[in-house]
Design a protein around this motif. Structure first.
Motif, short mmCIF file in Angstrom:
data_model
loop_
_atom_site.label_atom_id
_atom_site.label_comp_id
_atom_site.label_asym_id
_atom_site.label_seq_id
_atom_site.Cartn_x
_atom_site.Cartn_y
_atom_site.Cartn_z
N GLN A 348 0.94 -1.45 0.03
CA GLN A 348 -0.08 -0.11 0.06
C GLN A 348 1.09 1.30 -0.01
OE1 GLN A 348 -3.50 0.13 2.57
NE2 GLN A 348 -2.89 2.26 3.07
N PHE A 349 0.38 2.21 -0.87
CA PHE A 349 1.39 3.54 -1.03
C PHE A 349 0.27 4.51 -1.12
CE2 PHE A 349 1.06 1.63 -5.15
CZ PHE A 349 0.58 2.75 -5.81
N GLN A 350 0.91 5.76 -0.74
CA GLN A 350 -0.17 7.10 -0.98
C GLN A 350 0.79 8.18 -1.52
OE1 GLN A 350 -1.83 8.17 3.02
NE2 GLN A 350 -1.03 6.15 3.78
N MET A 351 -0.23 9.01 -1.99
CA MET A 351 0.43 10.18 -2.52
C MET A 351 -0.40 11.46 -2.36
SD MET A 351 2.97 11.65 -4.38
CE MET A 351 3.81 10.64 -5.36
N ASP A 352 -0.10 12.52 -1.62
CA ASP A 352 -0.67 13.70 -1.67
C ASP A 352 -0.16 14.75 -2.69
OD1 ASP A 352 -1.83 15.99 -0.74
OD2 ASP A 352 -1.33 15.72 1.27
N LEU A 353 -0.95 15.09 -3.45
CA LEU A 353 -0.45 15.77 -4.64
C LEU A 353 -0.79 17.17 -4.35
CD1 LEU A 353 -1.27 13.33 -7.53
CD2 LEU A 353 1.08 14.24 -6.84
N THR A 354 -1.59 17.61 -3.17
CA THR A 354 -1.85 19.13 -2.70
C THR A 354 -0.73 19.80 -2.40
OG1 THR A 354 -2.48 18.39 -0.48
CG2 THR A 354 -4.08 18.09 -2.48
N THR A 355 0.52 18.90 -2.02
CA THR A 355 1.76 19.84 -1.58
C THR A 355 2.63 19.88 -2.74
OG1 THR A 355 2.60 17.83 -0.72
CG2 THR A 355 1.23 18.88 0.76
N GLN A 356 3.65 20.96 -2.38
CA GLN A 356 4.77 20.82 -3.43
C GLN A 356 5.99 20.90 -2.51
OE1 GLN A 356 4.91 20.64 -6.62
NE2 GLN A 356 2.85 20.51 -6.90
N PRO A 357 6.92 20.05 -2.62
CA PRO A 357 6.68 18.82 -3.48
C PRO A 357 5.72 17.68 -3.16
CG PRO A 357 8.53 18.21 -2.44
CD PRO A 357 8.14 19.79 -2.02
N LYS A 359 3.78 14.84 -1.49
CA LYS A 359 4.27 13.90 -0.44
C LYS A 359 3.70 12.42 -0.90
CE LYS A 359 3.87 13.78 4.77
NZ LYS A 359 3.00 14.73 5.75
N PRO A 360 4.89 11.64 -0.80
CA PRO A 360 4.55 10.21 -0.91
C PRO A 360 4.76 9.50 0.45
CG PRO A 360 6.80 10.54 -1.63
CD PRO A 360 6.14 11.91 -1.08
N ALA A 361 4.19 8.23 0.78
CA ALA A 361 4.30 7.56 1.96
C ALA A 361 3.87 6.07 1.45
CB ALA A 361 3.15 7.77 2.89
N LYS A 362 4.36 5.22 2.13
CA LYS A 362 4.22 3.60 2.08
C LYS A 362 4.20 2.62 3.30
CE LYS A 362 9.04 2.95 0.91
NZ LYS A 362 9.86 2.94 0.00
N ASP A 363 3.63 1.86 2.98
CA ASP A 363 3.70 0.76 4.08
C ASP A 363 4.63 -0.47 3.69
OD1 ASP A 363 3.55 -1.34 5.92
OD2 ASP A 363 1.35 -1.39 5.79
N PRO A 364 6.03 -0.45 4.05
CA PRO A 364 6.75 -1.24 3.58
C PRO A 364 6.59 -2.92 3.64
CG PRO A 364 7.86 -0.43 5.52
CD PRO A 364 6.45 0.41 5.18
N GLN A 365 5.69 -3.02 4.41
CA GLN A 365 5.27 -4.47 4.81
C GLN A 365 4.19 -5.01 3.65
OE1 GLN A 365 6.83 -6.30 7.11
NE2 GLN A 365 7.91 -4.41 7.49
N LEU A 366 4.44 -6.10 2.98
CA LEU A 366 3.59 -6.62 1.98
C LEU A 366 2.50 -7.39 2.76
CD1 LEU A 366 5.96 -8.09 -0.62
CD2 LEU A 366 4.99 -5.79 -0.11
N LYS A 367 1.29 -7.25 2.60
CA LYS A 367 0.21 -7.51 3.28
C LYS A 367 -0.78 -8.23 2.31
CE LYS A 367 0.75 -4.21 7.20
NZ LYS A 367 0.24 -3.21 7.90
N ARG A 368 -1.62 -9.07 3.01
CA ARG A 368 -2.66 -9.74 2.19
C ARG A 368 -4.09 -9.01 2.34
NH1 ARG A 368 -4.12 -13.05 -2.12
NH2 ARG A 368 -6.12 -14.10 -1.64
N ASP A 369 -4.26 -8.54 3.56
CA ASP A 369 -5.70 -7.99 3.71
C ASP A 369 -6.05 -6.72 2.95
OD1 ASP A 369 -4.03 -6.06 4.84
OD2 ASP A 369 -4.86 -5.97 6.73
N THR A 370 -5.09 -5.90 2.37
CA THR A 370 -5.53 -4.56 1.44
C THR A 370 -5.80 -5.33 -0.12
OG1 THR A 370 -2.98 -4.57 0.83
CG2 THR A 370 -3.76 -3.25 2.56
#
Length: 381
Positions: A348-357, A359-370
């Motif tokens: 799972q990862f996220q990207m907030d494009l309302t900010t400059q630059p 803002k990305p984020a991620k969950d480094p753990q690979l999961k089944r539930d998502t």
């Protein structure tokens, strides 16, 4: 007299606009033009390879659209005349005889075209290629992965932007999963050639590389494929890679009628991500993969851009009520299963494009539930 709104393309972006305008514009005549009489959802399409997803779960018809008073025309747009507000269609196999439509507003959401014409030999050997992006070719790729017993799989990603950034990575890892499940992985080379410096999206490239190393997948970055033959591809550096199975994503562009109408190349020009009108024409807008946006091309951006396009039409029609929207999304990348279980893990990862630059984020753990959330997440149409 009711305003005529013509939307070219009945995917995520097109239907996002349709649903919004059908609800908020009372005096309107909305027409959607689509090449087929169905919509084939994209987000979970790679899971067809592992048989965790089925065709019948991701194909939609347009019956619900008709209930809202929206007209759906099945046909191929071949020309746009923005100066005279005309759209021209070829006759379709569904019996529609419409050849010309006029509009007050035109919204271009036709998605993208996979164009391998820049690759030497593509015109002769394109039939050898498979991909998770195309409804027919993903089925061919699945069949090959479940029947071939040895050889080389070459996966290719062109330069960004292209539709669904993680899909080439997903292809390589899901292929590994299938081959491992069948007990033939050791007899296969899996090679991912990427024209970008990093696999896409770049902020999860470290997790991808770590997973590739564990899976024994060879990664070649910063190399475009410039030539293909019946059983090989050649990169710009001159390196040759033989393949038994090829899963090559061709460079993306908008349909030719966009460029021929002077509306942009390779994508539709827009004023800004929030104002999706064409720079020259107030009555021509674009959204989704076909629009020239400084963002990834994915389902979330397609939907969010459709809301901005709908809001602009509402504004021009002096409707005060707008749809709340911003460019930010949560995504998932299918990372397969290193053990060969047909139980795909996801990142799972996220990207907030309302900010400059941005803002990305991620969950480094690979999961089944998502995973299940993404499989069932495409219900906007």
């Amino acid at each position: 007299m009711s305003k005529k709104i013509v939307i070219v393309g009945g995917g995520i972006a097109g239907m996002g606009i349709v649903n919004t305008l059908a609800e908020k514009l009372k005096d309107k005549e909305i027409t959607v033009i689509n090449k087929e009489d169905f919509y084939f959802a994209g987000p979970s399409r790679p899971l067809i390879l592992t048989k965790e997803q089925q065709y019948d779960r991701i194909i939609r018809g347009y019956e619900e659209v008709g209930k809202k008073g929206v007209k759906v025309i099945i046909g191929n747009v071949y020309k746009i005349d923005p100066d005279n507000r005309k759209v021209y269609l070829a006759e379709s196999s569904m019996g529609n005889k419409v050849k010309e439509l006029s509009y007050d507003y035109l919204v271009l959401t036709p998605g993208i075209v996979y164009d391998g014409s820049s690759i030497n030999g593509y015109d002769k050997y394109a039939w050898k290629n498979t991909t998770v992006y195309d409804p027919g070719r993903v089925n061919v790729l699945r069949q090959r992965l479940w029947t071939e017993n040895e050889g080389s799989l070459v996966v290719y990603a062109p330069k960004a932007p292209y539709r669904c950034a993680p899909a080439p990575t997903e292809t390589a890892l899901l292929a590994h999963t299938v081959l491992k499940n069948r007990g033939v992985r050791e007899k296969f080379k899996v090679i991912h050639i990427d024209a970008n410096d990093k696999t896409q999206p770049p902020f999860i490239a470290d997790v991808v590389k770590e997973t590739y190393d564990k899976a024994g997948i060879q990664l070649v970055t910063g190399q475009e494929i410039v030539e293909m033959g019946e059983s090989y591809v050649v990169t710009k550096s001159g390196e040759k890679f033989n393949f038994t199975v090829l899963a090559m994503l061709e460079p993306n562009r908008a349909p030719k009628f966009v460029e021929e109408a002077g509306l942009g190349s390779p994508f539709v020009d827009v004023r800004s991500p929030q104002d999706l009108r064409h720079p020259k024409y107030d009555d021509v807008l674009s959204a989704g993969d076909a629009a020239k946006l400084p963002f990834p091309k994915n389902q979330e951006i397609a939907f969010e851009s459709s809301m901005f396009a709908a809001n602009k039409i509402l504004e021009m029609e002096e409707v005060s009520e707008k749809v709340p929207v911003q460019y930010a999304f949560v995504g998932w990348a299918y990372m397969g299963n290193l053990e060969g279980k047909l139980e795909t893990l996801s990142l799972q990862f996220q990207m907030d494009l309302t900010t400059q630059p941005p803002k990305p984020a991620k969950d480094p753990q690979l999961k089944r539930d998502t995973l299940c959330r993404k499989i069932d997440g495409n219900k906007r149409i």
